[in-house]
Design a protein around this motif. Sequence first.
Motif, PDB file in Angstrom:
ATOM      1  N   UNK A 163      42.795  37.834  44.809  1.00 44.23           N
ATOM      2  CA  UNK A 163      41.893  38.533  45.697  1.00 44.23           C
ATOM      3  C   UNK A 163      40.658  39.062  44.994  1.00 44.23           C
ATOM      4  N   UNK A 164      40.146  40.139  45.539  1.00 45.00           N
ATOM      5  CA  UNK A 164      38.899  40.754  45.077  1.00 45.00           C
ATOM      6  C   UNK A 164      39.137  41.675  43.890  1.00 45.00           C
ATOM      7  N   UNK A 165      38.092  41.825  43.095  1.00 45.07           N
ATOM      8  CA  UNK A 165      38.133  42.807  42.028  1.00 45.07           C
ATOM      9  C   UNK A 165      37.995  44.203  42.616  1.00 45.07           C
ATOM     10  N   UNK A 166      38.639  45.161  41.993  1.00 48.33           N
ATOM     11  CA  UNK A 166      38.449  46.566  42.350  1.00 48.33           C
ATOM     12  C   UNK A 166      37.118  47.020  41.755  1.00 48.33           C
ATOM     13  N   UNK A 167      36.554  48.132  42.235  1.00 48.69           N
ATOM     14  CA  UNK A 167      35.291  48.617  41.654  1.00 48.69           C
ATOM     15  C   UNK A 167      35.403  48.740  40.133  1.00 48.69           C
ATOM     16  N   UNK A 168      34.418  48.169  39.437  1.00 44.15           N
ATOM     17  CA  UNK A 168      34.385  48.214  37.988  1.00 44.15           C
ATOM     18  C   UNK A 168      35.189  47.119  37.307  1.00 44.15           C
ATOM     19  N   UNK A 169      35.831  46.256  38.063  1.00 44.07           N
ATOM     20  CA  UNK A 169      36.632  45.155  37.528  1.00 44.07           C
ATOM     21  C   UNK A 169      35.802  43.873  37.573  1.00 44.07           C
ATOM     22  N   UNK A 170      35.593  43.251  36.417  1.00 40.67           N
ATOM     23  CA  UNK A 170      34.716  42.078  36.372  1.00 40.67           C
ATOM     24  C   UNK A 170      35.303  40.881  35.632  1.00 40.67           C
ATOM     25  N   UNK A 171      36.506  41.006  35.104  1.00 38.91           N
ATOM     26  CA  UNK A 171      37.137  39.917  34.369  1.00 38.91           C
ATOM     27  C   UNK A 171      38.062  39.165  35.325  1.00 38.91           C
ATOM     28  N   UNK A 172      37.746  37.905  35.659  1.00 41.70           N
ATOM     29  CA  UNK A 172      38.562  37.183  36.642  1.00 41.70           C
ATOM     30  C   UNK A 172      40.041  37.089  36.254  1.00 41.70           C
ATOM     31  N   UNK A 173      40.344  36.890  34.985  1.00 45.36           N
ATOM     32  CA  UNK A 173      41.744  36.794  34.580  1.00 45.36           C
ATOM     33  C   UNK A 173      42.464  38.132  34.796  1.00 45.36           C
TER      34      UNK A 173
END
Length: 185
Positions: A78-88
């Motif tokens: 799904x989507x990254x949470x705020x501040x999360x930018x690493x796809x893995x």
Amino acid sequence: MATADHAVTHVLTGYRPKTTAECVDLERVLGVVEAGGAPWERSTPLHITASALIVHPDSGRVLLRWHQRHQSWLLVGGHGDPGEYDPLAIALREGQEETGLPDLAPWPDADVRHLVIVPVPASSREPAHEHADVRYVLATNVPEAVRPENPDAPLRWLTPDEARMAITEANVLDTLSRVESLLAG
């Protein structure tokens, strides 16, 4: 370039697409990232998501999750949470949240296995949009520990042949084919 953009650019520039369609999708995603804006924000018409096909290498099975909105068996993610930018990291977090599996790890390595732009139909909460889905393979050694996050999202361990019969989305079948060759050996 912002940290968020740098992280995904680093991941995607090392990826080698397997098909012409995937080359087009990769160029489109990199174009969105390089143009600035917010490639992770759900409010943008095309935004990045991360998912994974979870496998149990010892049995050769894969785990699928029922998605009520799409009425189909899909990957976890799904989507990254705020501040999360690493796809893995996003795929790992989402995988653990959606399955309860405590030991998920990239398998057989941390490489991106598939990149696909997936159309998402409008709902009562959001307009139609697209997900640029970065896909991985995650493994568990404790398949019996699987627990769905809610009753509307059952999980099923299947052989690749059984999964092929359950999956209705062509892009998920493509991901399965790439993973099946890894499971075979």
